[in-house]
Design an enzyme around this catalytic site. Sequence first.
Site, PDB file in Angstrom:
ATOM      1  N   GLU A 717       0.849  -1.196   0.000  1.00  0.00           N
ATOM      2  CA  GLU A 717       0.000   0.000   0.000  1.00  0.00           C
ATOM      3  C   GLU A 717       0.889   1.252   0.000  1.00  0.00           C
ATOM      4  O   GLU A 717       0.706   2.159  -0.804  1.00  0.00           O
ATOM      5  CB  GLU A 717      -0.905  -0.028   1.231  1.00  0.00           C
ATOM      6  CG  GLU A 717      -1.793   1.203   1.353  1.00  0.00           C
ATOM      7  CD  GLU A 717      -2.531   1.255   2.674  1.00  0.00           C
ATOM      8  OE1 GLU A 717      -3.495   2.034   2.774  1.00  0.00           O
ATOM      9  OE2 GLU A 717      -2.142   0.548   3.627  1.00  0.00           O
ATOM     10  N   HIS A 718       1.820   1.313   0.940  1.00  0.00           N
ATOM     11  CA  HIS A 718       2.774   2.423   1.029  1.00  0.00           C
ATOM     12  C   HIS A 718       4.178   1.879   0.828  1.00  0.00           C
ATOM     13  O   HIS A 718       4.562   0.888   1.465  1.00  0.00           O
ATOM     14  CB  HIS A 718       2.710   3.108   2.398  1.00  0.00           C
ATOM     15  CG  HIS A 718       1.343   3.586   2.782  1.00  0.00           C
ATOM     16  ND1 HIS A 718       0.488   2.839   3.583  1.00  0.00           N
ATOM     17  CD2 HIS A 718       0.680   4.725   2.473  1.00  0.00           C
ATOM     18  CE1 HIS A 718      -0.638   3.516   3.757  1.00  0.00           C
ATOM     19  NE2 HIS A 718      -0.549   4.652   3.093  1.00  0.00           N
ATOM     20  N   ASP A 751      -0.485  10.808   4.107  1.00  0.00           N
ATOM     21  CA  ASP A 751      -1.722  10.504   4.815  1.00  0.00           C
ATOM     22  C   ASP A 751      -2.552  11.755   5.087  1.00  0.00           C
ATOM     23  O   ASP A 751      -3.772  11.667   5.226  1.00  0.00           O
ATOM     24  CB  ASP A 751      -1.403   9.816   6.146  1.00  0.00           C
ATOM     25  CG  ASP A 751      -1.357   8.301   6.011  1.00  0.00           C
ATOM     26  OD1 ASP A 751      -1.631   7.799   4.914  1.00  0.00           O
ATOM     27  OD2 ASP A 751      -1.051   7.629   7.019  1.00  0.00           O
TER      28      ASP A 751
END
Length: 823
Positions: A717-718, A751
Amino acid sequence: MSSFIPLVSGANEALVPALNRIGPVILSSQSSGPLATPDHAYLLVESRDAVDLSALINWLDAGVEKLILPLASFADAIGSIPAERLVLLLDVANVSAVSDKVRNGVSGVLLKTPSLDLDFISSISKFFTGSSIHVLSTSNEPPTVANVRQLRGIGATLVIPEAQLTLESSSSTQINVADAYLAPVISDRPDGLFPTIVSSQTGHSLGLVYSSKESVKESITTGRGVYQSRKHGLWRKGETSGATQEIINIRLDCDSDSLEFRVVQHGAGFCHLNRQSCFDAASGLPALEKTLASRLESAPEGSYTRRLFNDADLLRSKIMEEADELCRAETREEVAFEAADLLLLCSHQSLDLKAKRISRRPGNAKPRWTQKQEVAPPPAPKLDGPIKMNTYDLTQASPEERAQLLRRPVLKSDEMIGKVKPIVDEVRKRGDTALLEFTAKFDRAQLSSTVMFPPYAPETMQLPEEIKSAIDVAYSNIHKFHAAQTSDSTLVVETMPGVVCSRFARPIARVGLYVPGGTAILPSTALMLGIPAQVAGCKQIVLATPPRKDGSISPEVMYVAHLVGASAILKAGGAQAVAAMAYGTETVPKVDKIFGPGNQWVTAAKMLVQNDTDALVSIDMPAGPSEVLVIADYTANPAFVAADLLSQAEHGVDSQVVLVAVDLKADHLAAIEEEVEKQALALERVDIIRQSIPKSNIVKVATVEEAVDFSNDYAPEHLILHLEQAKEQLPRIENAGSVFVGAYTPESCGDYASGTNHTLPTNGYARQFSGVNTLSFQKHITSQEISAPGLGNVGPVVVTLADCEGLQAHANAVRVRLATLQK
């Protein structure tokens, strides 16, 4: 009632299985072989000596359907054994010796007689009113089809010894089993066929077919499903498709004009549409049974499912665990969920056997349960000890070990979908009423209404100035980046002279945004979902988020909802919120697409509704626990790396954290691990980190190339690059939700406020999904415009291809136009 009942000695091993398929058989207590499988059998006890009552009860508990006892053995049995389990063995000469006590204490009579005198048998039937009458001829001559039919006509059943039965053609000494079985069957159809219901072993109807005498004979003999096609003759089910059937038993209906085949269905199912049943999908226990069978069949060796079926200790432990959870359940929904889990571990066949037992325990609880038990809380996470990741060396790992490092914890999506389906169905059926009930149950908030509409009261979004200012800056950056992604211009391409194709974007009209509210307040998610929806021009933006216990929404989320122009705020979380947006309720607007992360309940509900054509709703992507993969070389600052790992580890106990260490020295790696523990102990969410970090991995590699290859396979995801030449590695990145380049680009910035979106694919879905962006809220429509000369150019190509595919109307639509151009 059966056509006849065979008296089995076990001498003919080929005959016994066939006889078991057409109803009960009578076994002799003198023949030990058949007693190994006494289920659905009558046991004939011919000894005239006193019979041990406990032995009789043991036989019944073992599965014997009924006991057939001589008159001399009835004294102790009557009153100790239920009448419905007793049949009287009676010689013709002893009829007058039967007392009223015996007559009222049995459910049937097996009459031994030298001749089949119908009048005499009818008189016996009247004497034993309400009891079934079975007749065993002591003659050595085999019965005829007419004998079977005549006895059935007066309500009696013929008992035929095994020696007088055959699977071959009937002869002077034996009668064919199928001929005897079909003797009373009649058909009112011109073709003489018998309507036949095919059902599963649990009685769930699979379909309607037809049988003939020939097909029934073959089914009885082979144990396979064989029917009569009205067009093609004998139909051996599964002969070409592989969806074969094993016959459990064949039964007549009460009028003897139709049959029921109970079968074990193999393959895709009975229906030609590859479904289990022609009457739609199975439900309840039949569906559960099918799920169990398919899981066992496909389970690899060493898997949890295979171990559960093979390891008695594991199965016992899981049953105890699920039973305990069932006992703790408080609401109707919780009881249903936990009972379903327990049933997954239990076999219905054992329930059938249990129902036949006549011996009874005292009914007292076992001693360890007689004391009031304190409800033991779930094991608390370990709150001391080192906080360490697991370390692996990729250079020494086998292909299997490397594959294991790429795996996330197994997500039981099918089980979760099964659990959320009752919630989704209730909201779909009962709308706001169900939504309010689930909000009270799961969110612990008592509400009179779950929806808020603008304008939103200023007091609901009162914030400290520094938080409001931070949200404003984040809003500006995210808006700027997502506004740059819009495709307002129309794409126009002339593919050949006179043929112009174009594509233009339109916003999805109604979108639902799910903003989690579990262990953290997430106004950032509201920004990440609301801003691209606003930029894309969506007409309706429904923002759903769990309420606080007082029924309010956090002012941070309220302020963001105001900034992005939310048209409604749904104060609900979990599967119930997803269902409300997917189907709409009296107050909740229905949406066309649902976005946003969430726990496994939310994810399962999203996956469920997107596959329901009645909902007509899509979702952004499958989602799972948050995850980060950090690639670090010798230039990496241990404090920076540890901080990045912990920023994801604090999301939840199931968060995934991976550090790929590129040729790091032992002291460098130790420094990172020391920083992880040091920083973790200073965090408020350290208890969550204590559970997520031990599930996380350090993977040692030799080169940056190996690290990037591993990351591309993992598809995080990251992805954070703590590398000397971080930017130069971007062209090699193939699979990632979002990439953070260099030591001063923490994932936290993405984020919250850098501008990119933080709603990203997890669980490896970065291989095929993008993160949420402005285009996620748009759809693209194509158009074409063809001039007359253009049709002259492209038309003949279309005609040729349409003719090639056999679609004449397609070709004709072009031909009629070309014809006008030639005039």
